[in-house]
Scaffold this motif. Structure first.
Motif, PDB file in Angstrom:
ATOM      1  N   GLY A   1      20.639 -38.564 -35.193  1.00  0.00           N
ATOM      2  CA  GLY A   1      20.440 -38.258 -33.788  1.00  0.00           C
ATOM      3  C   GLY A   1      19.107 -38.778 -33.250  1.00  0.00           C
ATOM      4  O   GLY A   1      18.762 -38.535 -32.103  1.00  0.00           O
ATOM      5  N   LEU A   2      18.360 -39.488 -34.082  1.00  0.00           N
ATOM      6  CA  LEU A   2      17.072 -40.030 -33.674  1.00  0.00           C
ATOM      7  C   LEU A   2      17.249 -41.405 -33.044  1.00  0.00           C
ATOM      8  O   LEU A   2      18.165 -42.130 -33.382  1.00  0.00           O
ATOM      9  CB  LEU A   2      16.131 -40.146 -34.878  1.00  0.00           C
ATOM     10  N   GLY A   3      16.346 -41.750 -32.156  1.00  0.00           N
ATOM     11  CA  GLY A   3      16.360 -43.061 -31.523  1.00  0.00           C
ATOM     12  C   GLY A   3      14.973 -43.676 -31.557  1.00  0.00           C
ATOM     13  O   GLY A   3      14.069 -43.149 -32.199  1.00  0.00           O
ATOM     14  N   ALA A   4      14.806 -44.785 -30.860  1.00  0.00           N
ATOM     15  CA  ALA A   4      13.507 -45.454 -30.787  1.00  0.00           C
ATOM     16  C   ALA A   4      13.138 -45.641 -29.327  1.00  0.00           C
ATOM     17  O   ALA A   4      13.369 -46.693 -28.754  1.00  0.00           O
ATOM     18  CB  ALA A   4      13.566 -46.800 -31.496  1.00  0.00           C
ATOM     19  N   PRO A   5      12.562 -44.607 -28.711  1.00  0.00           N
ATOM     20  CA  PRO A   5      12.219 -44.739 -27.295  1.00  0.00           C
ATOM     21  C   PRO A   5      11.012 -45.656 -27.092  1.00  0.00           C
ATOM     22  O   PRO A   5      10.144 -45.766 -27.950  1.00  0.00           O
ATOM     23  CB  PRO A   5      11.874 -43.307 -26.886  1.00  0.00           C
ATOM     24  N   CYS A   6      10.986 -46.293 -25.962  1.00  0.00           N
ATOM     25  CA  CYS A   6       9.834 -47.115 -25.570  1.00  0.00           C
ATOM     26  C   CYS A   6       8.737 -46.161 -25.114  1.00  0.00           C
ATOM     27  O   CYS A   6       8.942 -45.358 -24.195  1.00  0.00           O
ATOM     28  CB  CYS A   6      10.227 -48.060 -24.436  1.00  0.00           C
ATOM     29  N   LEU A   7       7.574 -46.247 -25.747  1.00  0.00           N
ATOM     30  CA  LEU A   7       6.492 -45.324 -25.410  1.00  0.00           C
ATOM     31  C   LEU A   7       5.968 -45.535 -23.992  1.00  0.00           C
ATOM     32  O   LEU A   7       5.684 -44.560 -23.286  1.00  0.00           O
ATOM     33  CB  LEU A   7       5.358 -45.448 -26.420  1.00  0.00           C
ATOM     34  N   LEU A   8       5.849 -46.796 -23.559  1.00  0.00           N
ATOM     35  CA  LEU A   8       5.388 -47.053 -22.195  1.00  0.00           C
ATOM     36  C   LEU A   8       6.353 -46.443 -21.185  1.00  0.00           C
ATOM     37  O   LEU A   8       5.940 -45.758 -20.245  1.00  0.00           O
ATOM     38  CB  LEU A   8       5.233 -48.558 -21.941  1.00  0.00           C
ATOM     39  N   PHE A   9       7.648 -46.654 -21.392  1.00  0.00           N
ATOM     40  CA  PHE A   9       8.648 -46.120 -20.470  1.00  0.00           C
ATOM     41  C   PHE A   9       8.681 -44.592 -20.521  1.00  0.00           C
ATOM     42  O   PHE A   9       8.800 -43.924 -19.487  1.00  0.00           O
ATOM     43  CB  PHE A   9      10.038 -46.695 -20.785  1.00  0.00           C
ATOM     44  N   THR A  10       8.549 -44.032 -21.722  1.00  0.00           N
ATOM     45  CA  THR A  10       8.577 -42.579 -21.878  1.00  0.00           C
ATOM     46  C   THR A  10       7.436 -41.913 -21.127  1.00  0.00           C
ATOM     47  O   THR A  10       7.623 -40.896 -20.465  1.00  0.00           O
ATOM     48  CB  THR A  10       8.525 -42.197 -23.373  1.00  0.00           C
ATOM     49  N   PHE A  11       6.234 -42.493 -21.239  1.00  0.00           N
ATOM     50  CA  PHE A  11       5.061 -41.857 -20.643  1.00  0.00           C
ATOM     51  C   PHE A  11       4.794 -42.246 -19.197  1.00  0.00           C
ATOM     52  O   PHE A  11       4.182 -41.486 -18.462  1.00  0.00           O
ATOM     53  CB  PHE A  11       3.816 -42.145 -21.492  1.00  0.00           C
ATOM     54  N   THR A  12       5.249 -43.435 -18.767  1.00  0.00           N
ATOM     55  CA  THR A  12       4.934 -43.883 -17.409  1.00  0.00           C
ATOM     56  C   THR A  12       6.164 -44.106 -16.536  1.00  0.00           C
ATOM     57  O   THR A  12       6.041 -44.207 -15.322  1.00  0.00           O
ATOM     58  CB  THR A  12       4.148 -45.205 -17.431  1.00  0.00           C
ATOM     59  N   GLY A  13       7.322 -44.236 -17.154  1.00  0.00           N
ATOM     60  CA  GLY A  13       8.526 -44.557 -16.388  1.00  0.00           C
ATOM     61  C   GLY A  13       8.650 -46.044 -16.070  1.00  0.00           C
ATOM     62  O   GLY A  13       9.566 -46.460 -15.371  1.00  0.00           O
ATOM     63  N   ILE A  14       7.716 -46.851 -16.596  1.00  0.00           N
ATOM     64  CA  ILE A  14       7.732 -48.298 -16.370  1.00  0.00           C
ATOM     65  C   ILE A  14       8.166 -48.975 -17.660  1.00  0.00           C
ATOM     66  O   ILE A  14       7.581 -48.721 -18.716  1.00  0.00           O
ATOM     67  CB  ILE A  14       6.334 -48.804 -15.953  1.00  0.00           C
ATOM     68  N   PRO A  15       9.175 -49.845 -17.610  1.00  0.00           N
ATOM     69  CA  PRO A  15       9.613 -50.508 -18.836  1.00  0.00           C
ATOM     70  C   PRO A  15       8.617 -51.568 -19.298  1.00  0.00           C
ATOM     71  O   PRO A  15       7.904 -52.155 -18.486  1.00  0.00           O
ATOM     72  CB  PRO A  15      10.936 -51.163 -18.427  1.00  0.00           C
ATOM     73  N   CYS A  16       8.574 -51.787 -20.601  1.00  0.00           N
ATOM     74  CA  CYS A  16       7.704 -52.833 -21.148  1.00  0.00           C
ATOM     75  C   CYS A  16       8.509 -54.126 -21.293  1.00  0.00           C
ATOM     76  O   CYS A  16       9.737 -54.108 -21.161  1.00  0.00           O
ATOM     77  CB  CYS A  16       7.140 -52.401 -22.505  1.00  0.00           C
ATOM     78  N   PRO A  17       7.854 -55.255 -21.573  1.00  0.00           N
ATOM     79  CA  PRO A  17       8.586 -56.513 -21.738  1.00  0.00           C
ATOM     80  C   PRO A  17       9.595 -56.470 -22.883  1.00  0.00           C
ATOM     81  O   PRO A  17      10.582 -57.190 -22.870  1.00  0.00           O
ATOM     82  CB  PRO A  17       7.489 -57.541 -22.038  1.00  0.00           C
ATOM     83  N   GLY A  18       9.364 -55.604 -23.872  1.00  0.00           N
ATOM     84  CA  GLY A  18      10.274 -55.509 -25.018  1.00  0.00           C
ATOM     85  C   GLY A  18      11.346 -54.449 -24.882  1.00  0.00           C
ATOM     86  O   GLY A  18      12.143 -54.252 -25.815  1.00  0.00           O
ATOM     87  N   CYS A  19      11.379 -53.756 -23.742  1.00  0.00           N
ATOM     88  CA  CYS A  19      12.410 -52.731 -23.556  1.00  0.00           C
ATOM     89  C   CYS A  19      13.796 -53.360 -23.736  1.00  0.00           C
ATOM     90  O   CYS A  19      14.062 -54.453 -23.244  1.00  0.00           O
ATOM     91  CB  CYS A  19      12.312 -52.095 -22.171  1.00  0.00           C
ATOM     92  N   GLY A  20      14.624 -52.670 -24.454  1.00  0.00           N
ATOM     93  CA  GLY A  20      15.989 -53.132 -24.662  1.00  0.00           C
ATOM     94  C   GLY A  20      16.170 -54.025 -25.873  1.00  0.00           C
ATOM     95  O   GLY A  20      17.297 -54.408 -26.191  1.00  0.00           O
TER      96      GLY A  20
END
Length: 133
Positions: free
Chosen positions: A33-52
């Motif tokens: 049930g674990l995933g790999a969230p993007c830390l930038l997106f998690t904390f700021t709501g802004i996706p990083c260039p590597g999102c996805g």
């Protein structure tokens, strides 16, 4: 004596490791049930260039090209480098080809600029994908 690997060879090795991880990732997430969230997106709501990239790698390994492109088309660049460099690394290991020629400072500089452009394009894609642009 330890062999030195060029930057493309290192990227190819990373791509091979990412492909193995992407093949195992769905089973891991299903069982834990674990995933790999993007830390930038998690904390700021802004996706990083590597999102996805994780989603794209999993989709690509499982043959879903459209889903991979929709998540992060940069995965195709990593896949291309991997497909080219892994056979070269193997040929080097068997002594069939020589060591890579070191890049000049100018070539390193050009590659650095190209990577910055690629990151900027990827970030623009992610900002558009998440509705920021």
């Amino acid at each position: 004596m330890r062999k030195q690997f060029s930057v493309p060879e290192r990227l190819g090795g990373f791509g091979a490791a990412a492909a193995v991880a992407a093949a195992c990732w769905p089973m891991f997430t299903a069982s834990t049930g674990l995933g790999a969230p993007c830390l930038l997106f998690t904390f700021t709501g802004i996706p990083c260039p590597g999102c996805g990239l994780t989603t794209a790698a999993v989709a690509l390994v499982h043959g879903h090209l459209g889903a991979a492109a929709a998540a992060n088309p940069g995965i195709f660049g990593l896949a291309a480098v991997t497909l080219v460099t892994i056979p070269l690394i193997m040929l080097r290991q068997f002594g069939l080809i020589g060591a890579p020629v070191p890049w000049s400072d100018r070539a390193r500089s050009r590659m650095g600029r190209a990577m910055l452009v690629a990151a900027a394009v990827s970030w623009a894609f992610q900002l558009h994908r998440f509705g920021f642009a």
